[in-house]
Design an enzyme around this catalytic site. Structure first.
Site, PDB file in Angstrom:
ATOM      1  CE  LYS A 185      42.071  36.538  28.517  1.00  0.00           C
ATOM      2  NZ  LYS A 185      41.556  35.266  29.044  1.00  0.00           N
ATOM      3  CD  GLU A 219      34.026  48.276  37.008  1.00  0.00           C
ATOM      4  OE1 GLU A 219      33.808  48.116  38.221  1.00  0.00           O
ATOM      5  OE2 GLU A 219      33.796  49.338  36.424  1.00  0.00           O
ATOM      6  CB  CYS A 279      33.881  41.930  42.460  1.00  0.00           C
ATOM      7  SG  CYS A 279      32.381  42.468  41.639  1.00  0.00           S
ATOM      8  CD  GLU A 327      38.500  39.903  45.562  1.00  0.00           C
ATOM      9  OE1 GLU A 327      39.479  39.833  44.795  1.00  0.00           O
ATOM     10  OE2 GLU A 327      37.393  40.353  45.216  1.00  0.00           O
TER      11      GLU A 327
HETATM   12  P1  NAD Z   1      42.043  37.547  37.033  1.00  0.00           P
HETATM   13  O1  NAD Z   1      42.511  38.928  37.241  1.00  0.00           O
HETATM   14  O2  NAD Z   1      42.966  36.431  37.332  1.00  0.00           O
HETATM   15  O3  NAD Z   1      41.599  37.319  35.509  1.00  0.00           O
HETATM   16  C1  NAD Z   1      40.642  38.147  34.882  1.00  0.00           C
HETATM   17  C2  NAD Z   1      40.899  38.124  33.386  1.00  0.00           C
HETATM   18  O4  NAD Z   1      42.155  38.738  33.133  1.00  0.00           O
HETATM   19  C3  NAD Z   1      40.964  36.730  32.784  1.00  0.00           C
HETATM   20  O5  NAD Z   1      40.367  36.735  31.516  1.00  0.00           O
HETATM   21  C4  NAD Z   1      42.466  36.496  32.656  1.00  0.00           C
HETATM   22  O6  NAD Z   1      42.802  35.574  31.659  1.00  0.00           O
HETATM   23  C5  NAD Z   1      42.943  37.891  32.320  1.00  0.00           C
HETATM   24  N1  NAD Z   1      44.358  38.155  32.646  1.00  0.00           N
HETATM   25  C6  NAD Z   1      45.118  37.595  33.601  1.00  0.00           C
HETATM   26  N2  NAD Z   1      46.369  38.091  33.563  1.00  0.00           N
HETATM   27  C7  NAD Z   1      46.395  39.009  32.564  1.00  0.00           C
HETATM   28  C8  NAD Z   1      47.403  39.876  32.029  1.00  0.00           C
HETATM   29  N3  NAD Z   1      48.635  39.894  32.518  1.00  0.00           N
HETATM   30  N4  NAD Z   1      47.064  40.683  31.011  1.00  0.00           N
HETATM   31  C9  NAD Z   1      45.820  40.690  30.504  1.00  0.00           C
HETATM   32  N5  NAD Z   1      44.827  39.881  30.963  1.00  0.00           N
HETATM   33  C10 NAD Z   1      45.110  39.056  31.983  1.00  0.00           C
HETATM   34  O7  NAD Z   1      40.681  37.427  37.836  1.00  0.00           O
HETATM   35  P2  NAD Z   1      39.779  36.136  38.049  1.00  0.00           P
HETATM   36  O8  NAD Z   1      40.461  35.236  39.005  1.00  0.00           O
HETATM   37  O9  NAD Z   1      39.371  35.601  36.720  1.00  0.00           O
HETATM   38  O10 NAD Z   1      38.483  36.802  38.703  1.00  0.00           O
HETATM   39  C11 NAD Z   1      38.370  37.100  40.026  1.00  0.00           C
HETATM   40  C12 NAD Z   1      38.665  38.563  40.304  1.00  0.00           C
HETATM   41  O11 NAD Z   1      37.829  39.399  39.524  1.00  0.00           O
HETATM   42  C13 NAD Z   1      38.391  38.937  41.750  1.00  0.00           C
HETATM   43  O12 NAD Z   1      39.423  39.716  42.248  1.00  0.00           O
HETATM   44  C14 NAD Z   1      37.112  39.747  41.654  1.00  0.00           C
HETATM   45  O13 NAD Z   1      36.917  40.658  42.715  1.00  0.00           O
HETATM   46  C15 NAD Z   1      37.284  40.419  40.350  1.00  0.00           C
HETATM   47  N6  NAD Z   1      35.984  40.885  39.841  1.00  0.00           N
HETATM   48  C16 NAD Z   1      35.694  42.215  39.896  1.00  0.00           C
HETATM   49  C17 NAD Z   1      34.450  42.675  39.464  1.00  0.00           C
HETATM   50  C18 NAD Z   1      34.083  44.138  39.518  1.00  0.00           C
HETATM   51  O14 NAD Z   1      33.100  44.522  38.882  1.00  0.00           O
HETATM   52  N7  NAD Z   1      34.781  44.985  40.245  1.00  0.00           N
HETATM   53  C19 NAD Z   1      33.510  41.759  38.980  1.00  0.00           C
HETATM   54  C20 NAD Z   1      33.851  40.413  38.939  1.00  0.00           C
HETATM   55  C21 NAD Z   1      35.099  39.978  39.374  1.00  0.00           C
END
Ligand code: NAD
Length: 509
Positions: A192, A267, A301, A402
């Protein structure tokens, strides 16, 4: 640095047009959602609609999970041969490489990143597929010397059905690295993408369709996190979830996964320290401090979002940093000389601007930036100036939370101990760096950092061969490298009796 010169029309020629509803890929078929809802996909550089995709529902997620389960257990993917899986991954990598520019342009149009960054992303994705193609044949078992005429051994087996949920900041790479590792391990998967940035992953599935996986082995579900994502995590037929995203979302996922004791790797977010000592090489420390926070618009991230600076360097370092931050060329990611693109969406831009207001109210000093850019055509997109705050205190929200945008906060220290305390002083533990020409000091400090990804005298270089993941609230488990591969494997103990005779435990016959 290679400057990219592209016409907007040229880069947009990779789009399929807004009259075509782009579909999901479930059980080897391209399908529209049973909901019949669609979602418009936006180019954050100018607010234009660049695609329309079907909006998946909980029902669609269930269908994809059922297909992946059927493919793994009943249709025999669990007994697929590692060499065959490796061959399929190599085929994907070759086709992706042939279409490198097309995929890069899609990520630039959909995410906003510059073309030089999106090209590097696609090259990374090609390498991930090749790395894990090589890994497919490498999970060796073990044998043990045990008593009682038993031959004890361990075999490694695919974990089963894997749900992959990824964010929008590296749309292709994040999905690709998990797909490659999970398929190499022999799992079936459903992916997804983030709802904002599905275009390059949809295109990747064109290639996946061409290379000929059995139906149900690799599935694509589109839609929201709260519906489709939540179903993937809650569904008992998903054996493992591999998630990249925000820490708040990760916490929710972990709670939901607990109900089915689902294996889960997370992650998550970061607030990583970039520690600069006064004895660092000045030019490269300034240069990397900028790269650490402003690459990919700060939507990384592992971004070096806290500059932890030795106090007596402040008066020379900070003016140079601010001068160079103001020179960063911001604009559409495909334009000549542009070094920083827009943020991914209007909502996210507003979150970042809100944090800047919080910083001002908290009493930090705004040293540069702080505004949305509205000059000329940039007004249509979601651009924020490279922003730097000084005079911060450790408990400020802009220091602890963050922001995930082009916002750097500066913290100062007098002693090595103080530097380490500041560096470790948040709930996160994803990454961190130290700049000094004193080799022993560099080692001492890096060994004290509570973070999973660290650098000495550089920032950001990462490799598919090495494990990626965080300490503390930055996550659980690892992506990439052999550790990332292990996430998709179970460990089975097999004990073989070498002396086939009754045990004699019960005497009566
Ligand atoms: P997000 O957590 O809002 O969304 C990430 C994914 O999770 C999306 O596909 C979203 O649709 C899905 N999602 C949201 N709510 C959910 C739920 N309740 N159940 C299941 N899936 C759900 O994050 P974002 O805004 O898309 O991305 C930014 C974040 O990602 C930042 O915090 C960043 O640090 C983190 N990130 C971490 C890494 C790493 O390797 N540690 C890498 C890239 C991004």
């Amino acid at each position: 640095m290679t400057l990219v010169i592209l016409e907007k029309a040229h880069i947009e020629s990779v789009l399929v047009g807004n009259d075509t509803v782009q579909k999901m890929y479930i059980n080897g078929e391209w399908v529209e959602s049973e909901s019949k809802y669609t979602r418009e996909i936006i180019n954050p550089a100018n607010g234009e609609v660049i695609g329309v995709v079907t909006e998946g529902s909980v029902e669609d997620a269930k269908k994809a999970i059922a297909a992946a389960k059927q493919a793994f257990y009943k249709n025999g993917w669990m007994n697929s041969k590692a060499r065959d899986r490796a061959e399929l991954l190599l085929k994907i990598s070759n086709k992706l490489e042939e279409r490198k520019e097309e995929f890069a342009y899609l990520d630039t149009l959909n995410n906003g990143k510059t073309v030089r960054e999106s090209i590097a992303d696609v090259e990374d994705a090609v390498n991930q597929l090749r790395y894990y193609a090589g890994m497919a044949t490498k999970p060796h078992g073990q044998t043990y010397d045990v008593p009682d005429d038993i031959q004890a051994m361990v075999v490694r087996e695919a974990i089963g059905v894997v749900g992959i949920i990824v964010p929008w900041n590296y749309p292709l790479v994040m999905a690709n690295q998990k797909i490659a590792a999970a398929l190499a391990a022999g799992c079936t998967v459903l992916v997804k993408p983030a709802q904002q940035t599905p275009l390059s992953v949809i295109r990747l599935f064109e290639i996946i369709d061409e290379v000929g996986f059995p139906p149900g082995v690799v599935n694509l579900v589109l839609g929201s996190g709260s519906k489709v994502g939540a179903e993937i995590v809650a569904n008992p037929d998903v054996d493992k979830v591999s998630f990249t995203g925000g820490t708040d979302t990760g916490i929710k996922l972990m709670k939901s996964a607990a109900d089915t004791v689902k294996k889960i790797s997370l992650e998550l977010g970061g607030k990583s320290p970039n520690i600069v000592f006064a004895d660092a090489d000045f030019e490269s420390a300034v240069d990397y401090a900028l790269f650490a926070i402003f690459a990919n618009q700060g939507q990384v991230c592992s971004a070096g979002s806290r500059l932890v600076l030795e106090e007596n360097l402040y008066e020379t370092f900070v003016p140079e940093l601010v001068k160079r931050a103001k020179l960063i060329k911001v604009g559409p990611g495909w334009e000549k000389g542009v070094e920083m693109g827009p943020l991914v969406s209007e909502d996210h831009m507003n979150n970042v601007l809100n944090y800047i207001e919080i910083g001002k109210k908290e009493g930090a000093t705004l040293l540069c930036g702080g505004n949305r850019i509205v000059e000329g055509d940039l007004e249509k997109g979601y651009y924020v100036e490279p922003t730097i705050f000084g005079d911060t205190t450790p408990n400020m929200r802009i220091v602890q939370e963050e922001i995930f945008g082009p916002v750097l906060v500066i913290q100062t220290f007098k002693t090595e101990e103080e530097a380490i305390e500041l560096a470790n002083g948040t709930a996160f533990g994803l990454a961190g760096a130290v700049f000094t020409q004193d080799g022993a000091k560099a080692q001492r400090v890096i060994r004290q950092l509570r973070a999973g990804i660290t650098w000495i005298n550089t920032y950001h270089p990462t490799f598919n061969e090495a494990p990626w993941g965080g300490y503390k609230q930055s996550g659980i488990g690892r992506d990439l490298g052999t550790y990332g591969f292990e996430e998709y494997l179970e460990i089975k103990q097999i004990n073989i009796n070498l002396k086939v005779e009754p045990s004699g435990f019960f005497e009566g016959k």
